[in-house]
Design a protein around this motif. Structure first.
Motif, PDB file in Angstrom:
ATOM      1  N   UNK A 611      39.848  27.514 118.038  1.00  0.00           N
ATOM      2  CA  UNK A 611      40.121  28.495 116.986  1.00  0.00           C
ATOM      3  C   UNK A 611      41.505  29.116 117.145  1.00  0.00           C
ATOM      4  N   UNK A 612      42.060  29.541 116.035  1.00  0.00           N
ATOM      5  CA  UNK A 612      43.258  30.368 116.084  1.00  0.00           C
ATOM      6  C   UNK A 612      42.886  31.761 116.590  1.00  0.00           C
ATOM      7  N   UNK A 613      43.910  32.544 116.951  1.00  0.00           N
ATOM      8  CA  UNK A 613      43.690  33.936 117.334  1.00  0.00           C
ATOM      9  C   UNK A 613      44.600  34.820 116.489  1.00  0.00           C
ATOM     10  N   UNK A 614      44.209  36.092 116.347  1.00  0.00           N
ATOM     11  CA  UNK A 614      44.949  37.027 115.501  1.00  0.00           C
ATOM     12  C   UNK A 614      45.193  38.318 116.271  1.00  0.00           C
ATOM     13  N   UNK A 615      46.429  38.789 116.227  1.00  0.00           N
ATOM     14  CA  UNK A 615      46.780  40.102 116.780  1.00  0.00           C
ATOM     15  C   UNK A 615      47.244  40.984 115.635  1.00  0.00           C
ATOM     16  N   UNK A 616      46.646  42.177 115.510  1.00  0.00           N
ATOM     17  CA  UNK A 616      46.924  43.067 114.391  1.00  0.00           C
ATOM     18  C   UNK A 616      47.683  44.295 114.887  1.00  0.00           C
ATOM     19  N   UNK A 617      48.739  44.658 114.177  1.00  0.00           N
ATOM     20  CA  UNK A 617      49.488  45.882 114.444  1.00  0.00           C
ATOM     21  C   UNK A 617      49.573  46.667 113.139  1.00  0.00           C
ATOM     22  N   UNK A 618      50.062  47.904 113.175  1.00  0.00           N
ATOM     23  CA  UNK A 618      50.211  48.642 111.909  1.00  0.00           C
ATOM     24  C   UNK A 618      51.151  47.965 110.920  1.00  0.00           C
ATOM     25  N   UNK A 619      52.034  47.115 111.414  1.00  0.00           N
ATOM     26  CA  UNK A 619      53.015  46.474 110.536  1.00  0.00           C
ATOM     27  C   UNK A 619      52.528  45.153 109.946  1.00  0.00           C
ATOM     28  N   UNK A 620      51.520  44.537 110.570  1.00  0.00           N
ATOM     29  CA  UNK A 620      51.106  43.234 110.068  1.00  0.00           C
ATOM     30  C   UNK A 620      50.185  42.528 111.040  1.00  0.00           C
ATOM     31  N   UNK A 621      50.042  41.224 110.849  1.00  0.00           N
ATOM     32  CA  UNK A 621      49.164  40.418 111.690  1.00  0.00           C
ATOM     33  C   UNK A 621      49.898  39.159 112.111  1.00  0.00           C
ATOM     34  N   UNK A 622      49.718  38.786 113.372  1.00  0.00           N
ATOM     35  CA  UNK A 622      50.318  37.572 113.920  1.00  0.00           C
ATOM     36  C   UNK A 622      49.208  36.589 114.248  1.00  0.00           C
ATOM     37  N   UNK A 623      49.359  35.378 113.779  1.00  0.00           N
ATOM     38  CA  UNK A 623      48.367  34.328 113.985  1.00  0.00           C
ATOM     39  C   UNK A 623      48.926  33.324 114.967  1.00  0.00           C
ATOM     40  N   UNK A 624      48.175  33.026 115.996  1.00  0.00           N
ATOM     41  CA  UNK A 624      48.543  31.984 116.947  1.00  0.00           C
ATOM     42  C   UNK A 624      47.562  30.829 116.782  1.00  0.00           C
ATOM     43  N   UNK A 625      48.085  29.679 116.399  1.00  0.00           N
ATOM     44  CA  UNK A 625      47.251  28.503 116.174  1.00  0.00           C
ATOM     45  C   UNK A 625      46.929  27.826 117.501  1.00  0.00           C
ATOM     46  N   UNK A 626      45.933  26.962 117.549  1.00  0.00           N
ATOM     47  CA  UNK A 626      45.516  26.369 118.821  1.00  0.00           C
ATOM     48  C   UNK A 626      46.626  25.637 119.578  1.00  0.00           C
ATOM     49  N   UNK A 627      47.631  25.114 118.859  1.00  0.00           N
ATOM     50  CA  UNK A 627      48.720  24.410 119.547  1.00  0.00           C
ATOM     51  C   UNK A 627      49.846  25.344 119.961  1.00  0.00           C
ATOM     52  N   UNK A 628      49.664  26.652 119.770  1.00  0.00           N
ATOM     53  CA  UNK A 628      50.671  27.622 120.169  1.00  0.00           C
ATOM     54  C   UNK A 628      51.635  28.023 119.083  1.00  0.00           C
ATOM     55  N   UNK A 629      51.663  27.324 117.957  1.00  0.00           N
ATOM     56  CA  UNK A 629      52.518  27.710 116.841  1.00  0.00           C
ATOM     57  C   UNK A 629      52.023  29.027 116.246  1.00  0.00           C
ATOM     58  N   UNK A 630      52.931  29.762 115.614  1.00  0.00           N
ATOM     59  CA  UNK A 630      52.565  31.087 115.094  1.00  0.00           C
ATOM     60  C   UNK A 630      52.936  31.239 113.633  1.00  0.00           C
ATOM     61  N   UNK A 631      52.194  32.103 112.975  1.00  0.00           N
ATOM     62  CA  UNK A 631      52.465  32.519 111.598  1.00  0.00           C
ATOM     63  C   UNK A 631      52.222  34.016 111.535  1.00  0.00           C
ATOM     64  N   UNK A 632      52.765  34.664 110.510  1.00  0.00           N
ATOM     65  CA  UNK A 632      52.567  36.099 110.411  1.00  0.00           C
ATOM     66  C   UNK A 632      52.536  36.584 108.984  1.00  0.00           C
ATOM     67  N   UNK A 633      51.903  37.731 108.788  1.00  0.00           N
ATOM     68  CA  UNK A 633      51.920  38.401 107.486  1.00  0.00           C
ATOM     69  C   UNK A 633      52.295  39.851 107.728  1.00  0.00           C
ATOM     70  N   UNK A 634      52.965  40.442 106.742  1.00  0.00           N
ATOM     71  CA  UNK A 634      53.371  41.835 106.840  1.00  0.00           C
ATOM     72  C   UNK A 634      52.536  42.670 105.897  1.00  0.00           C
ATOM     73  N   UNK A 635      52.102  43.823 106.372  1.00  0.00           N
ATOM     74  CA  UNK A 635      51.300  44.730 105.553  1.00  0.00           C
ATOM     75  C   UNK A 635      52.212  45.586 104.681  1.00  0.00           C
TER      76      UNK A 635
END
Length: 635
Positions: A611-635
């Motif tokens: 599974x991917x993992x998600x870290x949430x901050x007040x500014x947005x969310x960072x997604x770490x995919x199983x292969x270590x690549x990342x994506x993000x969204x801003x709130x």
């Protein structure tokens, strides 16, 4: 009544390694469909009264529809063989044409100025007559021609809704012009102007001013313009023609990616009972030159669509196309659908107009995009992220732009338009509580009684690809709708009713392969007073058969409140299986709270993936995919 079983020629796996089908297979299916409806023809042959529930327009309309739509199929078949007609199809349709247009006859058709649906069927008859003119129209006596012209001339000056229907008027009036009947240049120009107003980015068209993206884009709005241009006594201006040509060319790049490895078209939008009509734009592209697709890919896609249905019960054991998807399932129809309606599938046989030596019939089949490799694509007009996975052959659409509605106008969600996801292997629940309470592929707020909110009228905030994943974003005021108050006909869009407002929701989807990380945020409160109680927010996953086939899971990755999970099991709500299971996750979220879930639809083979993992901050969310690549969204 019973027809002979479908008999097909031997497969040719050298020419067609994916489907085994050739032009002879298409001819065999077309002949089988036409011969199978003969027992349902009226005594004077003006009606084809097919079994099944009737439409809202009555038996006369349904019988006309059965005639007109099968006539188109006969026209493609006979014209494609330069008039050869060993089964005598055109003789029968000639007799029915004259009986239906006899104003004093016992089988007279309702005129287009008496019945709106007759405007639709008049276009099919007109198109068939233009394509078969040397073998039918030109052999009619002058009084017989006058009778047909008189019946069709009721469309001149008539009003048509500003959707694909404008083409029905254009086609009929083009026929009338071609035979010296009355017609109106103003009508045609008005219809062409409506069509121009439906154009959207990337070769797409919306079937009306709402966000109505569906198969009508291909089997109607791309079908008629280039066909009409080839028949018109006054060809369209070169700029207009080039625009249509380029639009179809671009659209076909997306369309071919919306077909599963099993040939299944995307299960989304209204009128899905037309089934193989989804092949129509592929053939028109090849016929007009408005395509970049390899001719072998065109045939593989079209043959895959038709074979998808013939292998799964359509036509049925009597040789009939029923109201359903594979086999009969009448509850998926709209109010305008009757027993003859499924024969708009005839449009998918347009390729029979291409001669046997055309490259589309002689080139070796090429694999579909989903057969060649995993892919991910952005389609901006409908706000779709398209993801195909070669391992299971499934194509998924994550939807952040289509709802058959208008931004800012809250209504109930249509299961066929407003869900967050559609695929070639799943069908949203179409009956029962799902009409009032969205469950599958949804993000909803639940009230104290468990009623779910709707999203139609949302703000589409775009789809993009960050190089690692495709990301979509939409925002809406969650609202409860008393849809039971709307007792009008079902035309595929959401129902209206009294509404209650809930919180504003932001939803992001990050898509990679068969996985979607769905991030939900309740808008922060603006009231400086005491905080409101948490909102019960539920995320619904993909609807699948409980046993066998694709697997659906919803896994919570992050939540700002207590979490519950479960699976809702429903019986008899869709055409693909007797039962449907929808996993879900629920969290009680305060204002500003976030729920992030992994929503997965995967093939039935192989073990679970990481599974991917998600870290949430007040500014947005960072997604770490199983292969270590990342994506993000801003709130």
């Amino acid at each position: 009544m019973s027809a002979n079983p479908l008999v097909l020629p031997p497969e040719d796996r050298g020419l067609s390694p994916h489907t085994g089908w050739t032009r002879d297979h298409w001819v065999a299916v077309a002949e089988h469909l036409l011969l199978s409806v003969r027992p349902y023809a009226s005594p004077c042959l003006a009606r084809v009264d097919l079994p099944g529930p009737g439409s809202a327009y009555g038996r006369d309309s349904d019988g006309l529809e059965g005639f007109a739509r099968t006539f188109v199929l006969a026209a493609f078949l006979v014209a494609g063989h330069r008039g050869a007609d060993p089964h005598g199809f055109l003789d029968r349709y000639r007799s029915g044409l004259l009986a239906g247009t006899d104003p004093g006859g016992r089988e007279r058709w309702p005129r287009p100025d008496e019945l709106g649906q007759a405007k639709v069927e008049a276009a099919s008859i007109a198109l068939a007559l233009m394509l078969t003119r040397p073998w039918l129209w030109d052999r009619l006596a002058a009084p017989e021609r006058d009778r047909v012209v008189d019946w069709m001339s009721a469309v001149v000056g008539a009003e048509y809704p500003p959707i694909n229907w404008v083409w029905f008027q254009i086609i009929v009036e083009e026929f009338l012009r071609s035979v010296g009947g009355p017609w109106s240049g103003a009508d045609i120009e008005r219809g062409l102007a409506v069509h121009a107003g439906l154009r959207r980015a990337g070769g797409w068209l919306s079937d009306g001013p709402e966000r109505a993206y569906d198969h009508y884009c291909g089997w109607a709005l791309h079908f008629y313009p280039l066909v009409w241009a080839s028949l018109s006594g006054e060809p369209p201006a070169s700029e207009r023609y080039r625009r249509w040509h380029a639009d179809l060319r671009r659209f076909l790049h997306d369309h071919v990616r919306l077909i599963g490895a099993d040939g299944g078209p995307l299960f989304q939008g209204r009128s899905l009972i037309y089934r193989a009509a989804a092949a129509a734009p592929l053939w028109v592209g090849a016929w007009s030159g408005a395509t970049d697709l390899d001719p072998g890919l065109t045939r593989r896609a079209a043959s895959g669509i038709l074979r998808h249905f013939t292998d799964r019960g359509a036509p049925d054991s009597d040789g009939l196309l029923t109201l359903g998807w594979h086999r009969a399932w009448p509850r998926m129809r709209q109010s305008y659908s009757g027993g003859g309606s499924p024969y708009w599938a005839a449009k998918g046989f347009f390729g029979l107009l291409l001669p046997p030596d055309h490259p589309v019939w002689t080139a070796p089949e090429r694999p579909l995009p989903v057969e060649a490799a995993d892919f991910r694509a952005i389609v901006h007009a409908p706000g779709w992220i398209v993801s195909g996975t070669v391992g299971d052959g499934v194509v998924r659409v994550v939807n952040h732009g289509t709802d058959h509605g208008t931004e800012g106008e809250p209504t109930g969600d249509s299961p066929l338009y407003a869900r967050l996801g559609y695929s070639t292997a799943t069908a949203p629940p179409l009956v029962g509580g799902s009409l009032a309470a969205p469950l599958d592929n949804s993000v909803v707020v639940l009230d104290a009684g468990g009623a779910a909110t709707h999203r139609t009228g949302f703000s589409a905030l775009g789809v993009r690809d960050d190089g690692t994943a495709a990301i979509g974003h939409s925002r809406w005021t969650a609202h409860w709708v008393a849809v039971e108050e709307d007792t009008g006909p079902d035309h595929g869009s959401g129902r209206r009713g009294s509404t209650r407002r809930g919180p504003v929701l932001d939803v992001w989807s990050a898509v990679r392969g068969g996985d979607e990380v769905r991030i939900v945020r309740v808008a922060p409160g603006e009231d400086p007073g005491p905080p409101a109680p948490p909102w019960p927010v539920r995320v619904g996953g993909w609807p699948v058969a409980p046993d066998g086939g694709p697997r659906s899971t919803v896994t919570v990755l992050a939540a700002d409140g207590p979490v519950r999970t479960g699976t809702e099991r429903l019986g008899g709500v869709g055409p693909l299986a007797d039962a449907t299971a929808v996993p879900w996750a629920r969290a009680d979220l305060p204002a500003g709270g976030v729920l992030a879930c992994l929503v997965r639809l995967s093939g039935g083979q192989g073990g679970a993936s990481a599974n991917a993992s998600v870290a949430v901050t007040p500014e947005g969310a960072s997604i770490t995919w199983p292969d270590g690549a990342t994506s993000g969204v801003r709130f």
